[in-house]
Design a protein around this motif. Structure first.
Motif, PDB file in Angstrom:
ATOM      1  N   ARG A   3       0.820  -1.216   0.000  1.00 36.27           N
ATOM      2  CA  ARG A   3       0.000   0.000   0.000  1.00 36.27           C
ATOM      3  C   ARG A   3       0.856   1.270   0.000  1.00 36.27           C
ATOM      4  O   ARG A   3       0.343   2.374   0.224  1.00 36.27           O
ATOM      5  CB  ARG A   3      -0.919   0.005   1.233  1.00 36.27           C
ATOM      6  CG  ARG A   3      -2.050  -1.023   1.166  1.00 36.27           C
ATOM      7  CD  ARG A   3      -3.007  -0.746   0.007  1.00 36.27           C
ATOM      8  NE  ARG A   3      -4.054  -1.746  -0.124  1.00 36.27           N
ATOM      9  CZ  ARG A   3      -3.950  -2.860  -0.848  1.00 36.27           C
ATOM     10  NH1 ARG A   3      -2.821  -3.113  -1.485  1.00 36.27           N
ATOM     11  NH2 ARG A   3      -4.942  -3.718  -0.941  1.00 36.27           N
ATOM     12  N   PHE A  40      -3.748   3.242  -6.697  1.00 32.13           N
ATOM     13  CA  PHE A  40      -3.620   3.206  -5.229  1.00 32.13           C
ATOM     14  C   PHE A  40      -4.772   3.902  -4.515  1.00 32.13           C
ATOM     15  O   PHE A  40      -5.300   3.375  -3.533  1.00 32.13           O
ATOM     16  CB  PHE A  40      -2.279   3.820  -4.806  1.00 32.13           C
ATOM     17  CG  PHE A  40      -1.263   2.778  -4.390  1.00 32.13           C
ATOM     18  CD1 PHE A  40      -1.586   1.437  -4.395  1.00 32.13           C
ATOM     19  CD2 PHE A  40       0.013   3.154  -3.989  1.00 32.13           C
ATOM     20  CE1 PHE A  40      -0.652   0.482  -4.020  1.00 32.13           C
ATOM     21  CE2 PHE A  40       0.953   2.198  -3.605  1.00 32.13           C
ATOM     22  CZ  PHE A  40       0.624   0.857  -3.606  1.00 32.13           C
ATOM     23  N   GLY A  96      -4.180   3.124  -0.984  1.00 33.81           N
ATOM     24  CA  GLY A  96      -2.716   3.088  -0.981  1.00 33.81           C
ATOM     25  C   GLY A  96      -2.148   4.495  -1.069  1.00 33.81           C
ATOM     26  O   GLY A  96      -2.868   5.454  -1.378  1.00 33.81           O
TER      27      GLY A  96
END
Lengths: 352, 248, 72
Positions: A21, A42, A47
Motif C-alpha cells: 500500500r 492506489f 494506498g
C-alpha cells in the motif's frame, strides 16, 4: 480469468494484490508506467503513491515506511538503481523488508533505454557498500512478473530482507495475458520490531550504525547466516530438455526467451541442446548446474551484456566443462539465429 | 520539596557523547521536555541522520530510526505516510540538512509533509572534525576553509529558514538560538509551536537552532556562546519566518 | 534537603552554568575531578540556602547534571 496486461502495470497490480500500500518512485524510462499505474490505482485501495524528488529520496522513504511496518515498493531503471545503492545497503543492514524493481536499460552512464542485463553484478554482487545480499528474481514473462512480485513481498517479510525484481524494457513494455492465481498464505514472522511509537513497550530502533567492531561483526555474521539459509532454500530455475543435452545454454529474462526459440529450432534439427534459466539470480541456482556439469560437453551463457552471469556459471561448473559466452550489449538483443549459430559451433565442435 | 527541574522522561538517563559545552544537549532537553508536556513520547518516532547527533537514538526515549546522511526528511516522510497519526520529527545538523540533504528538506517542505524538523545550525561539520559547511560564515576558519571562508570560491552562507518560508507547504518556520537563558526559553516555545503545527496537521514545521561547536570552533564553551551571539545572529536573524494560517 | 543537586559524574566541566546564576553560587570544584576527568560544577553546602530555585543553571546545562527543588 486471464487479462492482457503490460509488464510494468502488471507489477503494480501484483503489488496491490500482495498487500503493498506504499510506493515511492521517480520517473525514468522504461519503467514509468508502473508509478503512473499506482498513481491511478492506489487511491482506489487506500494506498499511498508518492513521487519523490529523486531516486535517493525515494529509497529512503522506503526505508522509513518499511521500518514503520508497511509492505512497500519502489521501482526505477539502471541509472536510478545506481542512485539508490546507499539506501539499499542501509535497508539490507537494518534488515528491512521491501521490493525494489529494476527495469534495466543499456549502460553505462545514461546509455539508452533498450533492454539490457548489464546490471547483473550490481544486483547480485552488491552495488552498495558492505557485506549484504538482495534476493534477486528475474522474470521472463508478464505472468512470471506477477507471480514473482507476489513472491517477493512474502520473501521480503519472511527473511526481513530487500528483494529485487529485475527485468528490462522489453518485459516492462510488452503485453501478455496474465492470471492472478490464488496464493496459499505462508506463515510470516510478526513485525514486532517496527517503529510505531513505544505505547508501553521498550524502544524499537531501526539502525545500521555500530561503532563497536565486535558488535558489527556479530551483525554481519547474523546476516551471513540468513544469506546462507536463503542460498540453501530459495534457489530457483527452469530446466528445459537438459537430460540428454550435449550443450546447455544458461540465460535469464528476455535473453532466455530468445534462447528458447533457438533451442526449439535446434532440437528439430537433432541438436541435443538444453536450457537452464535462472529465476533467482541471487541465490544463483548452482545446485542445478552442478547436477549437469558432469554430463554435458559444454555450457553456453547468453546475456544481454558483455558477460557477468557467466562468471557465476563458471564458478558453478567448477572447471568440469568448458563455459562459453555469447552476448549482445548496449541495448541490443540477440536474435534466435545468432544463438542457433553459436550452439552449432559448440555442438558440431564436439567429437561425437 | 517540590521539583522545579529534573530530567524529562523523554530523555534516557545516560551520559551523552557530546563534547563539553556542546549545545546539542540543551536542544535535546528542550525537545524531550516538549514531548513530555504534549504527552506524545509513546506516539513519537524520531529520525536522526549522520552527524554528531546520529547517536540521538541512545538519548531520546522514543522509537527512533537512524537515517543516511541528508535523508532524514525522506525517511520521516516514509514513516509519516505509514503512520499519519503518529508524531514524527527529524533532528539534523547543518552539514546534513543544508548540504547533502537540501533536496530532501526542500521537497518535504514543498509537500507540506506533516513532520517537525529540529535543525541544528552550528556553522560547521562537527562529527568529522570541523570542516566548512554551507552555513559556515564568510571569513570563518575551518579545516577546509583554513584561511577563512572565501565567497569567491566557497560561496555564501545558506539561510534555510528564509528559503523554506517561501514554500506554501511550510506551516511553521522559525530560527532561534540557545546562547542565553532568554533565548533558551524562547527556543522551547518555538519548538513546541512546531510540534503543535504537526499535531494540528498544518503542514511542515522546522525550527533552526543556532548552536555552538566549542571543540571545532576552538573556543571555550562560554566564548563560543558569545561568538554565536556576535557573529552568527547578524548572519542568521532570529524570528518566526512562517506561522500557520499565514497566507503567503 | 538540598535545593540544587549536581549529578557530578555527568558534569563535563564546561562551566556554562557558572555565569547564569543570579546568586553567583555555582563554582567549579577545582580540588577534585570526576570519573571523566573533569572538575565538576557544584554549589557549596553553605550556599545552598541562597539558591532561589530559578533553575537557570539547569536550563543552561547540556548534560542534565543539575536538578532543582524548592521547599513546599
Amino acid at each position: 480469468m486471464k487479462i492482457l496486461m503490460k509488464g510494468n502495470e502488471a507489477i503494480g497490480e501484483a503489488a496491490i494484490r500482495a498487500g503493498c500500500r506504499f510506493f515511492f518512485g521517480y520517473p525514468i524510462t522504461p519503467q514509468s508506467e508502473l508509478p503512473a499505474y499506482l498513481a491511478r490505482k492506489f487511491p482506489e485501495v487506500g494506498g499511498t503513491f508518492l513521487q519523490a524528488e529523486s531516486e535517493i529520496a525515494a529509497i529512503n522513504m522506503v526505508y522509513g515506511a518499511a521500518g514503520a511496518g508497511a509492505r512497500v515498493m519502489t521501482s526505477s531503471s539502471s541509472p536510478g538503481i545506481s542512485l539508490k545503492q546507499e539506501g539499499i545497503s542501509y535497508i539490507a543492514g537494518a534488515e528491512l523488508p521491501c521490493v525494489i524493481v529494476n527495469i534495466a536499460r543499456g549502460g553505462p552512464g545514461l546509455g539508452d533505454i533498450q533492454p539490457a542485463q548489464s546490471d547483473y553484478f550490481q544486483a547480485t554482487k552488491g552495488g552498495g557498500h558492505g557485506d549484504y545480499k538482495l534476493i534477486v528474481l528475474a522474470p521472463a514473462s508478464v505472468q512470471e512478473i506477477v507471480d514473482l512480485v507476489m513472491d517477493a513481498f512474502d520473501l521480503a517479510d519472511l527473511y526481513r530482507n530487500p528483494v529485487m525484481i529485475i527485468g528490462d524494457g522489453a518485459l516492462g513494455q510488452m503485453m501478455e495475458p496474465v492470471e492472478f492465481k490464488e496464493r496459499k498464505k505462508i506463515k510470516l514472522p510478526p513485525k514486532d520490531w517496527t517503529t510505531t511509537g513505544m505505547m508501553g513497550r521498550k524502544q524499537n530502533l531501526i539502525n545500521t550504525l555500530d561503532l563497536d567492531p565486535e558488535g558489527l561483526e556479530r551483525h554481519n555474521l547474523k546476516l551471513k547466516k540468513k544469506y546462507d539459509e536463503i542460498k540453501k532454500k530459495e534457489q530457483r530455475c527452469e530446466v528445459i530438455d537438459c537430460d540428454d543435452a550435449e550443450v546447455i545454454v544458461v540465460a535469464y529474462g528476455t535473453a532466455a526467451r530468445v534462447v528458447q526459440t533457438a533451442q526449439k529450432r535446434l532440437r528439430k534439427e537433432g541438436v541435443k541442446v538444453g536450457i537452464i534459466r535462472p529465476i533467482t539470480l541471487w541465490p544463483f541456482p548452482e545446485k542445478t548446474i552442478k547436477q549437469y556439469r558432469d554430463k554435458v560437453d559444454s555450457f553456453l551463457t547468453v546475456e544481454m551484456s558483455t558477460g557477468q552471469m557467466v562468471e557465476d556459471v563458471e564458478l558453478a561448473v567448477g572447471g568440469k566443462a568448458p563455459v562459453y559466452f555469447y552476448g549482445r550489449t548496449g541495448g541490443m538483443i540477440p536474435t534466435p539465429g545468432e544463438i542457433t549459430r553459436e550452439v552449432k559451433k559448440l555442438a558440431s565442435g564436439g567429437c561425437k | 520539596m517540590k521539583t522545579v527541574f529534573e530530567r524529562p522522561k523523554s530523555l534516557q538517563d545516560v551520559k551523552t557523547h557530546y563534547c563539553p559545552g556542546c549545545t546539542h544537549g540543551i536542544v535535546h532537553r528542550l525537545v524531550a521536555e516538549i514531548m513530555d508536556e504534549l504527552q506524545i513520547r509513546e506516539e513519537t518516532i524520531g529520525v536522526c541522520p549522520v552527524g554528531c547527533s546520529v547517536l540521538a537514538y541512545n538519548y531520546f526515549n522514543c522509537d527512533m530510526q537512524q537515517a543516511a546522511h541528508g535523508r532524514a526528511p525522506a525517511v520521516a516522510t516514509g514513516i509519516k505516510r505509514v503512520l499519519p497519526d503518529k508524531v514524527v520529527f527529524t533532528y539534523q545538523g547543518d552539514g546534513d540538512l543544508a548540504s547533502i540533504g537540501t533536496a530532501e528538506i526542500i521537497h518535504a517542505a514543498a509537500r507540506g509533509e506533516n513532520i517537525t524538523v529540529v535543525f541544528i545550525n552550528n556553522a560547521i561539520y562537527g562529527m568529522t572534525g570541523g570542516q566548512m559547511a554551507p552555513t559556515t560564515l564568510v571569513g570563518q576558519k575551518t579545516q577546509t576553509s583554513p584561511y577563512g571562508r572565501d565567497p569567491k570560491s566557497a560561496g555564501y552562507p545558506i539561510k534555510m529558514s528564509e528559503m523554506l518560508a517561501t514554500l506554501n507547504g511550510a506551516g511553521y518556520i522559525a530560527r532561534v538560538s540557545v546562547h542565553d537563558i532568554k533565548n533558551i526559553n524562547r527556543a522551547k516555545r518555538c519548538i513546541k509551536k512546531a510540534f503543535e503545527t504537526q499535531i494540528n496537521k498544518q503542514g511542515f514545521s522546522m525550527v533552526e537552532v543556532l548552536s555552538t561547536c566549542p571543540t571545532n570552533w576552538g573556543m571555550h564553551p562560554l566564548d563560543a556562546l558569545k561568538w554565536l551571539e556576535e557573529n552568527m545572529i547578524p548572519c542568521y536573524p532570529l524570528g518566526e519566518y512562517k506561522t500557520p494560517g499565514e497566507v503567503k | 534537603m538540598k535545593k540544587v543537586v549536581f549529578d557530578e559524574e555527568r558534569c563535563k566541566g564546561c562551566e556554562l552554568c557558572t555565569t547564569v546564576c543570579p546568586k553567583n553560587i555555582i563554582v567549579m570544584d577545582t580540588k577534585r575531578i570526576n570519573s571523566q576527568g573533569f572538575h565538576p560544577a557544584t554549589v557549596k553546602d553553605e550556599d545552598q540556602e541562597k539558591c532561589i530555585a530559578c533553575a537557570n543553571c539547569a536550563k543552561r546545562c547540556p548534560d542534565l547534571v543539575i536538578s532543582v527543588y524548592r521547599p513546599e
